[in-house]
Design a protein around this motif. Sequence first.
Motif, PDB file in Angstrom:
ATOM      1  N   LEU A  48      46.886  42.300  35.487  1.00  0.00           N
ATOM      2  CA  LEU A  48      47.782  41.746  36.501  1.00  0.00           C
ATOM      3  C   LEU A  48      47.052  40.713  37.351  1.00  0.00           C
ATOM      4  O   LEU A  48      47.587  39.644  37.644  1.00  0.00           O
ATOM      5  CB  LEU A  48      48.329  42.870  37.396  1.00  0.00           C
ATOM      6  N   ALA A  49      45.832  41.041  37.745  1.00  0.00           N
ATOM      7  CA  ALA A  49      45.089  40.135  38.614  1.00  0.00           C
ATOM      8  C   ALA A  49      44.820  38.814  37.904  1.00  0.00           C
ATOM      9  O   ALA A  49      45.065  37.732  38.446  1.00  0.00           O
ATOM     10  CB  ALA A  49      43.772  40.787  39.045  1.00  0.00           C
ATOM     11  N   LEU A  50      44.356  38.907  36.654  1.00  0.00           N
ATOM     12  CA  LEU A  50      44.049  37.690  35.903  1.00  0.00           C
ATOM     13  C   LEU A  50      45.316  36.865  35.691  1.00  0.00           C
ATOM     14  O   LEU A  50      45.339  35.650  35.938  1.00  0.00           O
ATOM     15  CB  LEU A  50      43.428  38.060  34.551  1.00  0.00           C
ATOM     16  N   GLY A  51      46.395  37.558  35.265  1.00  0.00           N
ATOM     17  CA  GLY A  51      47.643  36.858  35.003  1.00  0.00           C
ATOM     18  C   GLY A  51      48.187  36.200  36.258  1.00  0.00           C
ATOM     19  O   GLY A  51      48.602  35.036  36.252  1.00  0.00           O
ATOM     20  N   ALA A  54      45.886  33.252  37.431  1.00  0.00           N
ATOM     21  CA  ALA A  54      46.037  32.071  36.578  1.00  0.00           C
ATOM     22  C   ALA A  54      47.353  31.368  36.870  1.00  0.00           C
ATOM     23  O   ALA A  54      47.423  30.134  36.947  1.00  0.00           O
ATOM     24  CB  ALA A  54      45.968  32.468  35.104  1.00  0.00           C
ATOM     25  N   PHE A  55      48.395  32.149  37.088  1.00  0.00           N
ATOM     26  CA  PHE A  55      49.711  31.571  37.324  1.00  0.00           C
ATOM     27  C   PHE A  55      49.758  30.893  38.690  1.00  0.00           C
ATOM     28  O   PHE A  55      50.268  29.784  38.842  1.00  0.00           O
ATOM     29  CB  PHE A  55      50.776  32.668  37.236  1.00  0.00           C
ATOM     30  N   VAL A  60      49.403  28.607  34.624  1.00  0.00           N
ATOM     31  CA  VAL A  60      49.269  29.029  33.230  1.00  0.00           C
ATOM     32  C   VAL A  60      49.896  30.408  33.043  1.00  0.00           C
ATOM     33  O   VAL A  60      49.683  31.305  33.846  1.00  0.00           O
ATOM     34  CB  VAL A  60      47.782  29.077  32.821  1.00  0.00           C
ATOM     35  N   ARG A  61      50.694  30.560  31.999  1.00  0.00           N
ATOM     36  CA  ARG A  61      51.266  31.866  31.666  1.00  0.00           C
ATOM     37  C   ARG A  61      50.648  32.384  30.378  1.00  0.00           C
ATOM     38  O   ARG A  61      50.521  31.639  29.419  1.00  0.00           O
ATOM     39  CB  ARG A  61      52.770  31.747  31.385  1.00  0.00           C
ATOM     40  N   LEU A 478      55.545  39.193  38.566  1.00  0.00           N
ATOM     41  CA  LEU A 478      55.107  40.091  39.640  1.00  0.00           C
ATOM     42  C   LEU A 478      54.862  39.301  40.917  1.00  0.00           C
ATOM     43  O   LEU A 478      55.232  39.730  42.009  1.00  0.00           O
ATOM     44  CB  LEU A 478      53.825  40.808  39.222  1.00  0.00           C
ATOM     45  N   VAL A 479      54.265  38.136  40.751  1.00  0.00           N
ATOM     46  CA  VAL A 479      53.957  37.306  41.908  1.00  0.00           C
ATOM     47  C   VAL A 479      55.232  37.016  42.683  1.00  0.00           C
ATOM     48  O   VAL A 479      55.290  37.184  43.905  1.00  0.00           O
ATOM     49  CB  VAL A 479      53.283  35.989  41.471  1.00  0.00           C
TER      50      VAL A 479
END
Lengths: 573, 563
Positions: A48-51, A54-55, A60-61, A478-479
């Motif tokens: 989750l943190a990385l995703g 990055a987003f 980036v997805r 999530l963001v």
Amino acid sequence: MAESLFGFLANQPFVTLFLVLGLGHLLGRVKLGFFSPGSTAGALIVALALGAFAFQTTGVRFTIPDLLNTLFLALFTYAIGLRVGPQFVEGLRTEGARLLILVMITTTLAFVIAFGGSRMLGLEPGFAAGILSGSNTISAVMGVATAAVDQGLYEIPAGLTAQQVKANVAAGYSLTYILSVLSIVLLVRNLPGIFGFDPVKAAKESEKKFGATGHALPGTSAAFGVGMLPVDVRVFRVASESVAGRKVSDIAAQFATPVLRLTRHGVVVPLTLDTTMERDDLVTVGGSVAHLLADTAGIGPEVADEQARHLDVDQAEIVLGSKAGSGVTLEELQKSGALYGVRLRAVFRDGHELPVLPAMPLQRHDVLRVIGPPQAVTRAAGQLGQAVRPTNTTDIITLAFGIAAGYAVGLVSIPIAGIPIGLGAMGGVVVAGMVVSILRSMNPAVGGPMPEGARAFLESIGVDLFVCGLGLNVAPALVSALTGGLTTVYVVLLGLTTAVVPTFISYAFGLWVLKMDPMVLAGAVAGARNSTTAMRAISSRSNSAIPAFGYPVPYAASTVVFLVYGYLTMVLW
Amino acid sequence: MWTGIVDILQRAPEIALFLSLAIGYRLGSIPIFGVTLGATVSTLLAAIAIGQVGITVDPLIKSVLFALFIFIVGYRSGPQFVASFKRAAGSQLAIAVMLAGCGVLATIVVARLFGLDKGAAAGLMAGALTQSPALGTATDAIGRLGLPADQVKTLADSAAVAYAVTYLFGEFGLLMCVRNIVPLLLRVDLKQSARKLETEMHETGSDGDGAHLIAYQPLDVRAYRVSEAVGSQITVVDLEARIGDRAFIARVRQGDAVRPAQRDLVLHPGDVICLVGHRATLADKTAALLGAEVDDAAVLGVTLQPLDVVVTNPTADGKSLAEIAAMVGIRTRGLSIASIHRALQPLPVTPGTRLHTGDVVRVVGDEPRVKQAAEFLGYADWPTDKSDLVFVGLGIVSGTLLGLLSVPVFGVPLTLGTGGGVLVAGLLLGWLRSRRPTFGRVPPAAQWVLSDFGLNGFIATIGLSIGGSAIHAIAQHGIWLLVGGVIVTLGPLLVATMFGAWVLKMNPVILCGALAGAQTNAAVLNAVNETSDSSLPALGFTLPFAVNNMLLTVAGPIIVALV
């Protein structure tokens, strides 16, 4: 820099996936006092943190195909089914009713709080399932809920996408997971104290009440654990005139200890029952200490010869075939020489341990667990039926067919009152795993082998790759889901309530209404909450393994019941 | 009904995947003329059949399964691979390299001759030499050629089909040839040669592979009744000193009370002691020294915990056991060392044995004591069924990154590719773990399921996505594929046989084992064992097996690059 890094990771989802897996497991090992997040939560947090990062920073997805996620989830779910099958049935039979009541209270309350609470607070669809999953630390519930969305069993309201709903599930899970692990450990550890018991003293008393335990069932993970052997092996040099020149089988009969190896002038002599012994041969005998002490002094002096003593030992479960004949007793088997040189450790019938009595008639498909030199085990198996030996290989046919069949059955649903009722794909797979493990406990020659190392591996890599993929996929959503600040607060509070209140109530109920033993009950509520960590916490608090007695049945039952509730949380929303 | 099944398979490709595996493993275990096909090629056939209903599988799944598989292949053979170069076995190495080199050469010649494309050529080599991992690395390399997606798919599909077509003869033809033609070429009776070799080597009887537990443990636990001769008023520690050989008293029964043996406890005649020590000590001298041995369950029921400790502590490095005992002092009482292993090889346990970082010492004693020993020496490797997924995950990541590096050689960028990189990473990490096993535990059962499920799951996803068109295309020059397969299966084998027999003058029995190893085919080893009625060919098997598992796997991308 960040842009090119995330661009690289997005182009190489494969690298990303394993990177998250590795880092997640590293994070899972971090210890804060007695608490550590564990690998699954660790992997999810990293994903989750990385995703999300990055987003947020570069837009980036990451996309991991859903098929990959469900593939590994299916492996995990099947492995769980394999683990809980026999315990589930066994528990139902003995303590059954009371433990199941506890499970139903705990799970139903958790469901009501998570579902009703989310409704009342007006949370978006998906959060309730995530909260139920996270606050009970069962990631499979999250899997069931997202599978329900994927299969179109939940109708997504206008204005929302499946991605967003799944993001809500993951958000609910990850927000509540860590706090509930912590709170349940603290709660269960102190439950007996809160209700006025001294955990150490209470555990001592419980230990007196519960006596010996039996051997591990055939086909289960602990079946070939060696444990303490009551057998001793010693080497004697033939010195007595009365022994030299006699047959091996005579000696076995006279001293009640089988000859396992014969060494002559430093060379191992191939052994049959008719081999005769000579002076100065080294005779390797095995038996219980008492027999060895009482009788073997008649052979000659004991020697510490390494070669003679270096005996391989094989373990096997022999499934009685038709050759042995029904109704033959253990005593008759011993006399016939079929069990020469092997030691009978336990006898099972239909997944139950039988007392080892000489006059007991055996039936076809009874399971004899034996230990002895490989030749003796092979001889016994050849005369009696089929031998199942510990091995490192896994029967992929059963594994693959079991998952395929379970998955297919799980997809079938029957509409009742407008709600499609079915097991769900993962429900089907867990049942398939349970059925296979139950069958194997009755006849270990069926559907195996499936060694514990392989099962444990599938369980851990299955769930962890699943949450890695899920976390990476849903992080962007999530963001946006969490930018409404109040939602986060609601979810966390609701999660804590779901984690703690049902367990507290079911402990009180078990103590006052069901009149259960306070320490066994503590293990049972830990099981009903599906928390191994909590069970370990109360065990260490009470210096006793007694809470573990109450643990497995509720654990197995609650795993299944929570899956059903997870499914309902999504379908009924 | 039919449309319902097709619909389910398309909606849930998981089912199709697992079904292919189940059917493939079943078919692969049915013997045809005494030879089983093995799971891999029959899984591919089952998957191709099921895939005709039209199933799409994301390529990422393929890569993940293959990476898990290839990583574990490296991990497993790492220690062997590195160790093999230290042993003087040049001729076995030469056989392996010869066979792999001829295989690559023959494939290139065949591909030029029959006009095969890159995919078909690589598939043909993988099938004809029955080296399934090469199909994976080749498919991986095809993806890196920078071609449009549809061409990549065509090439990859034709690789898979060529593999399936040539594999059958690759397995059958190889077995026939090794059983019937190779002995003719060598002009020897393998059975006689094996007998001769056996007498030369004084082969000792072994109890076979089935055994997994060794009853021989150097430590024994016995109970004795202390005799009058021992004298009254002797303390536990004094009696231990008198027995010597680091034997220790674990418990004492005095009257009805059984208590742990504190070192200052005073013993009286008639007390029963539980003595733990090396078997030789107990068998030879204690009965005379102490009194009669007795059977006393309460006294004997001590739980001794064996624990593997990896030496990591610098203070222990280079010290002898005697020096370490002196450093630790009285705390070593009640501890015994059952074995010491360095790089998987056992060392003798004597007071003079020096420990080095990475040695694995198995200590035996009660739990607090073995824990203390572990703290002093380094890392405690408690037995567990858990796998170290940090190691697997980050190992695969580093291998992939390694595979992305490209080194220009004569202007041609050479890379290991993902498969090759992960293989090398697994190999290195597996070797490191054998040197210093404080990390990266993957239990054998997990290794097995990982490599089998990884490879065959990968093969199944390839099969599922092969459409009807690819099969039609390949059917046109299918006959040439078959012929080419026969050449690549038999050619290198015969060349390597003659090379080994006439140039290297190897013992025919060892040579046959080495050929089986160089073909990375355990079924061939079984066949050779049967023909020679001996297990000696295995001596030649391991090294070529480890080497060619690497070489032939890396050969996949080489074919793709050179054809």
